[in-house]
Structures are given as structure tokens and as C-alpha cells.
Design an enzyme around this catalytic site. Structure first.
Site, PDB file in Angstrom:
ATOM      1  N   ASP A   1       0.789  -1.157  -0.029  1.00 52.34           N
ATOM      2  CA  ASP A   1       0.073   0.063   0.265  1.00 52.34           C
ATOM      3  C   ASP A   1       0.859   1.160  -0.108  1.00 52.34           C
ATOM      4  OD1 ASP A   1      -3.194   0.526   0.669  1.00 52.34           O
ATOM      5  OD2 ASP A   1      -1.875   2.116   1.882  1.00 52.34           O
TER       6      ASP A   1
ATOM      7  N   GLY B   1      -7.238 -10.774   0.489  1.00 54.53           N
ATOM      8  CA  GLY B   1      -7.565  -9.379   0.341  1.00 54.53           C
ATOM      9  C   GLY B   1      -6.195  -8.620   0.472  1.00 54.53           C
ATOM     10  N   HIS B   2      -6.616  -7.370   1.040  1.00 54.15           N
ATOM     11  CA  HIS B   2      -5.507  -6.154   0.963  1.00 54.15           C
ATOM     12  C   HIS B   2      -4.423  -6.624   2.046  1.00 54.15           C
ATOM     13  CE1 HIS B   2      -4.223  -2.061   0.086  1.00 54.15           C
ATOM     14  NE2 HIS B   2      -4.162  -1.835   1.413  1.00 54.15           N
ATOM     15  N   PHE B   3      -4.916  -6.954   3.096  1.00 56.38           N
ATOM     16  CA  PHE B   3      -4.109  -7.071   4.309  1.00 56.38           C
ATOM     17  C   PHE B   3      -3.673  -8.635   4.323  1.00 56.38           C
ATOM     18  CE2 PHE B   3      -5.176  -2.974   5.978  1.00 56.38           C
ATOM     19  CZ  PHE B   3      -3.959  -2.265   5.839  1.00 56.38           C
TER      20      PHE B   3
ATOM     21  N   ASP C   1      -8.097  -8.345  -3.491  1.00 59.34           N
ATOM     22  CA  ASP C   1      -8.027  -6.964  -3.086  1.00 59.34           C
ATOM     23  C   ASP C   1      -9.238  -6.077  -4.165  1.00 59.34           C
ATOM     24  OD1 ASP C   1      -7.315  -4.569  -2.061  1.00 59.34           O
ATOM     25  OD2 ASP C   1      -5.266  -4.891  -2.402  1.00 59.34           O
TER      26      ASP C   1
END
Length: 286
Positions: free
Chosen positions: A103, A264-266, A238
Site C-alpha cells: 500500500d 484481500g488487502h492485508f 483486493d
């Protein structure tokens, strides 16, 4: 058992907090976190890698336990965050390292690489974007609008991203079994976001994000000319940085290893063991 140290150093009058573990003479892994978290996101990964590597994870200015001056006292841009990170590395005597970017950590890491290309000997990108293909329009269009128009209305339209629902969503969206994600992770972030002045800090960084896109051609050229080893390990579901952002690395780093994981993102919250194992095998082979 691995001992993780929690330290703070001063860089240009600012306190930079960081977590560190591993042998002093081992190859360095620099872990650069994203929004809205801190080095806390690496709390489990650090001991998983520190038997063979010196693992260092700083909190960016405005995040975690590092200094968080007001927007009147510090210019919250990604260029400024990268400059402090470079000063931090000089302060602790690190001159060469592999970066793990996620990120916000990505545009900070790319700036470090462009400023000192010989310092970065490897890239691990975990949902850390470097290509237009990575942007999911539904998430990013309001940010692009604010970056272009820079009005109070476009700025205020981003405020929901600072709230509980949005932060929790970042951790749980795309995760096949959300019960595998520790809710303490987002509670930790929300407590820090609740500090006075944090809304202005984060909204300033949202607005500055457009400068990162402008940097991408230079990043691509660096990847091509340096032939630095790349591991793109991505949560394929994500909805912030799409999986296409991972496969795009192959254009400029054709020998990159791309791993798309059902998450996903994390990704570290749901798939720590797989991510850590993949990183270890990639580092040993590269």
C-alpha cells in the site's frame, strides 16, 4: 525464540519508531507499511523471518508510534515520508536492503530506489502498486477527483475512508474466512486515527497520492535497467489494488515471481504462513 526490539531514533527532529529483529550482520529486509496501519502489521512476519535476516520495520511519520506533527508543522507528502525514511536508514547505518512494500509503503519504497538504485537489491510487493492496472476505479476515482479539483467538497468526500466501517472493510474484504482476521488489527488502527489532527494528516496524503502515478514510468525504467529480483505476492481479491497490478510487474521485470493468493488487502492477517514461506523460498533462490 526470536527477540524483537522496539526502538526510536531521531531524524531531523522527528522521532521514528521501528521494530527490529535478527542478526546485525544478516541481509536486511526493510518492511514498509501501508494505510491506515503501522509496523504493527508486521508483528507476526518479523519473527518468522528474523532467524536468517535483519528485519526492520519503521512507522512512517504520522503513523504508529512515530512523530505525528500537525499539517501546519510537517508537509505530508509521499516525497517527505520517503525523505525521512532515507534519513532513518542513514541514521541506523543501513546501506543495502530488500524492500517489502504494501500500500503506502510502495510509493515510499519506489522513491528510495530511485534516489539510490544500488541500495535496493530486491523487491517484495504485497499489494504494493506500481502500475495503472492495479487501481480499482471504484475505490480510487474519488481520490483522483480530489487530487485534480482540490476543493473542500472533494476533500470531505474522502472522510468516510477514515471511519470504522472503511477501516474494518480494508481488513476483511476479499478474505474467504473473515474470522481468520484478528479484529485487534483494525481496532489498533482506529485508535491511532482517532488522535487529534489525524484526519488532516490522512486527507493530505490522499490528496498527494496522484504524485505517485507520475513516478511510475521512472519506476518501470528502474526495474528494467536494474533487473532487481521481484516477488509480487498479492491478495487476488483486493478491491483497492487489483491482481492485475501484480502481473503487470512481468512487463518490466520478466523474471519476477508472481503469487496470487485467495485473500484481500492485508494478506498477512489471513495468510501469514504462506506469505512468510514464499518470501523465504524466494530469498533463498534469488
Amino acid at each position: 525464540m526470536v527477540t524483537v526490539h522496539h526502538r526510536t531514533v531521531s531524524v531531523d527532529g522527528l522521532d521514528v519508531f521501528y521494530r527490529e529483529a535478527g542478526p546485525d550482520d544478516a541481509p536486511v529486509l526493510l518492511l514498509l507499511h501501508g494505510y491506515p496501519t503501522s509496523s504493527h502489521m508486521f508483528r507476526h512476519l518479523i519473527p518468522a523471518l528474523a532467524d536468517r535476516y535483519r528485519v526492520i520495520a519503521p512507522d512512517h511519520i504520522g503513523f504508529g508510534r512515530s512523530s505525528a506533527p500537525s499539517v501546519d508543522d510537517f508537509e505530508y507528502t509521499f516525497a517527505a515520508l520517503a525523505q525521512v525514511t532515507g534519513g532513518f536508514l542513514a541514521t541506523i547505518g543501513v546501506t543495502q536492503y530488500t524492500i517489502y512494500v504494501q500500500d503506502y509503503g510502495a510509493p515510499i519504497g519506489w522513491r528510495l530506489a530511485l534516489a539510490d538504485p544500488a541500495a535496493v537489491v530486491g523487491v517484495i510487493s504485497q499489494n504494493g502498486n506500481a502500475y495503472e492496472e492495479g487501481f480499482v476505479p471504484g475505490f480510487w476515482n474519488p481520490i483522483w477527483t480530489d487530487g485534480a479539483e482540490r476543493t473542500a467538497a472533494t476533500r470531505d468526500a474522502l472522510r468516510p475512508a477514515l471511519g470504522r466501517d472503511a477501516v474494518e472493510w480494508q481488513y476483511t474484504h476479499g478474505v474467504p474466512d473473515p474470522t481468520t482476521v484478528d479484529p485487534d488489527a483494525w481496532e489498533h488502527d482506529l485508535a491511532l486515527l482517532a488522535r487529534d489532527g489525524q484526519d488532516d494528516v490522512q486527507l493530505a496524503l490522499f490528496r498527494d497520492y496522484t504524485t505517485n502515478r507520475d513516478l511510475y514510468p521512472e519506476v518501470h525504467a528502474w526495474l528494467r535497467t536494474s533487473q532487481v529480483p521481484v516477488l509480487a505476492i498479492w491478495g487476488r481479491n483486493d478491491e483497492i489494488f487489483a491482481a492485475a497490478g501484480a502481473t503487470a510487474f512481468l512487463r518490466d521485470a520478466p523474471h519476477a515471481r508472481v503469487e496470487l493468493i485467495d485473500g484481500g488487502h492485508f494478506l498477512l492477517e489471513s495468510d501469514l504462513d504462506r506469505v512468510a514461506g514464499t518470501i523465504r523460498s524466494w530469498l533463498q533462490n534469488d
